[in-house]
Design a protein around this motif. Structure first.
Motif, short mmCIF file in Angstrom:
data_model
loop_
_atom_site.label_atom_id
_atom_site.label_comp_id
_atom_site.label_asym_id
_atom_site.label_seq_id
_atom_site.Cartn_x
_atom_site.Cartn_y
_atom_site.Cartn_z
N GLU A 137 13.96 -14.75 -27.39
CA GLU A 137 13.16 -13.85 -26.56
C GLU A 137 12.60 -14.54 -25.32
O GLU A 137 12.02 -13.89 -24.45
N LEU A 138 12.74 -15.86 -25.24
CA LEU A 138 12.12 -16.61 -24.15
C LEU A 138 13.11 -16.82 -23.01
O LEU A 138 14.25 -17.22 -23.22
N ASP A 139 12.66 -16.56 -21.78
CA ASP A 139 13.54 -16.66 -20.61
C ASP A 139 13.67 -18.12 -20.15
O ASP A 139 12.85 -18.98 -20.48
N TYR A 140 14.69 -18.36 -19.33
CA TYR A 140 14.97 -19.72 -18.85
C TYR A 140 13.85 -20.26 -17.95
O TYR A 140 13.58 -21.46 -17.95
N ARG A 141 13.23 -19.39 -17.15
CA ARG A 141 12.17 -19.87 -16.27
C ARG A 141 11.00 -20.42 -17.07
O ARG A 141 10.49 -21.51 -16.79
N SER A 142 10.58 -19.67 -18.08
CA SER A 142 9.49 -20.15 -18.93
C SER A 142 9.89 -21.43 -19.65
O SER A 142 9.12 -22.40 -19.70
N ALA A 143 11.10 -21.44 -20.19
CA ALA A 143 11.55 -22.60 -20.96
C ALA A 143 11.62 -23.86 -20.12
O ALA A 143 11.44 -24.97 -20.64
N ALA A 144 11.86 -23.71 -18.81
CA ALA A 144 11.90 -24.89 -17.93
C ALA A 144 10.53 -25.54 -17.83
O ALA A 144 10.42 -26.69 -17.37
N MET A 145 9.49 -24.85 -18.26
CA MET A 145 8.13 -25.38 -18.19
C MET A 145 7.63 -25.88 -19.54
O MET A 145 6.45 -26.16 -19.71
#
Length: 344
Positions: A137-145
């Motif tokens: 459910e987590l997007d790549y932009r969030s995961a990059a942080m």
């Protein structure tokens, strides 16, 4: 592949270069980078302040991506997995710190983006033991942080933040805003302090649910802290700017037997620090460096559960060959968090 490389020590020396596509070795995977964040360490490396770097090296260590190739002996991950990675690339596994998985303190440690090629490129190589799968459910932009969030989670853990604490975070940059959110997730009351030039960031803090966002050039932060704590002072201060005046402000805001946590990195190693306050108030001073493996899964969970809204901090996105624009957006105070995207 095209990569953004720190080619030599000192200010600048950051160049777009053509690099051969990397190949994963034993226990390694090759990751196609989706997004990579610009960290304070990257800025200090560019400006020549950060010394723990061995040019030439591809910068970048806050990233998310997808595995496109696996090396020998990798069975835990497969092509197509969405992942992020700890910054640790090599540790000795023999020293006392490695024995307790405090890899951030290993004296032989090599990190992605500092001593080992990082993620300011289309592909990056990471060790399988450093990988973490991104929740569906987590997007790549969030995961990059995840990496900066893990650093703040590490600091919160070291200070043992708990419900009912009155917390002051000095510096409303990305690290400060993440620290404030993690503290809020534990039931603490949180004040974040910035300057007039930080108005965009202080407004963002309010949007994120931080209890008090204070412009210390317009309001007396010490008077407000004392009013809100019945004159006692803050239980814990997290200094996230790496500025000597902010460090001493933090000591001033603490109650007796309070906890001071240094999160921000100073441009100079030696600063003027009011040790008299440390002594007379019996302040506990804590240093916190980077993150360790146990900080990553809780950080991913905080984002996945919506308790930390990392993506909300992203104000600008650039291609990696637009470094100059990204750098200016940060230095001019226009940006909160900047993400870069690889190019072919």
């Amino acid at each position: 592949m095209k990569a953004l490389v720190k080619t030599a020590p000192g200010f600048g020396h950051l160049e777009m270069m053509e690099y051969p596509d990397p190949k994963p070795g034993k226990d390694e995977v090759k990751i196609e980078v989706k997004f990579v964040g610009i960290c304070g360490t990257d800025l200090h490396s560019y400006e020549g302040y950060y010394k723990n770097i061995t040019p030439p090296v591809i910068l970048g260590h806050e990233f998310s991506g997808q595995i496109v190739e696996v090396g020998e002996n990798v069975t835990e991950f497969q092509i197509g997995d969405r992942v992020t990675s700890e910054t640790t690339y090599y540790v000795c596994r023999q020293c006392p710190y490695c024995q307790t998985k405090d890899y951030n303190l290993c004296p032989h440690r090599k990190g992605l983006g500092t001593q080992q090629n990082g993620a300011f490129a289309k592909y990056v190589i990471a060790k399988k033991e450093s990988l973490h799968k991104i929740p569906d459910e987590l997007d790549y932009r969030s995961a990059a942080m995840t990496e900066p969030l893990a650093c703040t989670y590490h600091a919160i853990e070291k200070a043992n933040v708990r419900a009912g604490n009155f917390i002051v975070v000095i510096g409303p940059g990305p690290i400060g805003l993440l620290t404030a959110q993690v503290a809020k997730s534990r039931g603490a009351k949180v004040m974040i302090i910035g300057l007039t030039k930080d108005r965009i960031r202080l407004d963002k803090a309010k949007e994120l649910g931080v209890d008090y966002a204070v412009d210390s050039q317009q309001e007396d932060a010490k008077e407000l802290v004392h009013r809100l704590t019945d004159g006692w002072g803050a239980d814990i201060v997290f200094e996230c700017t790496g500025a000597a005046p902010a460090a001493n402000q933090g000591l001033d805001l603490l109650r007796k037997k309070g906890i001071y946590v240094q999160v921000g990195i100073f441009p100079e190693s030696f600063i003027s620090f009011d040790m008299e306050k440390v002594i007379q108030k019996e302040i506990h001073v804590i240093g916190t460096r980077s993150q360790k493996p146990s900080d990553w899964e809780p950080s991913l969970a905080l984002m996945n559960e919506g308790k930390v809204k990392a993506k909300d901090l992203v104000t600008h996105e650039f291609n990696i060959d637009q470094w100059d624009l990204a750098y200016q957006a940060i230095k001019n105070g226009e940006a909160i968090k900047v993400l870069l995207k690889p190019i072919d």
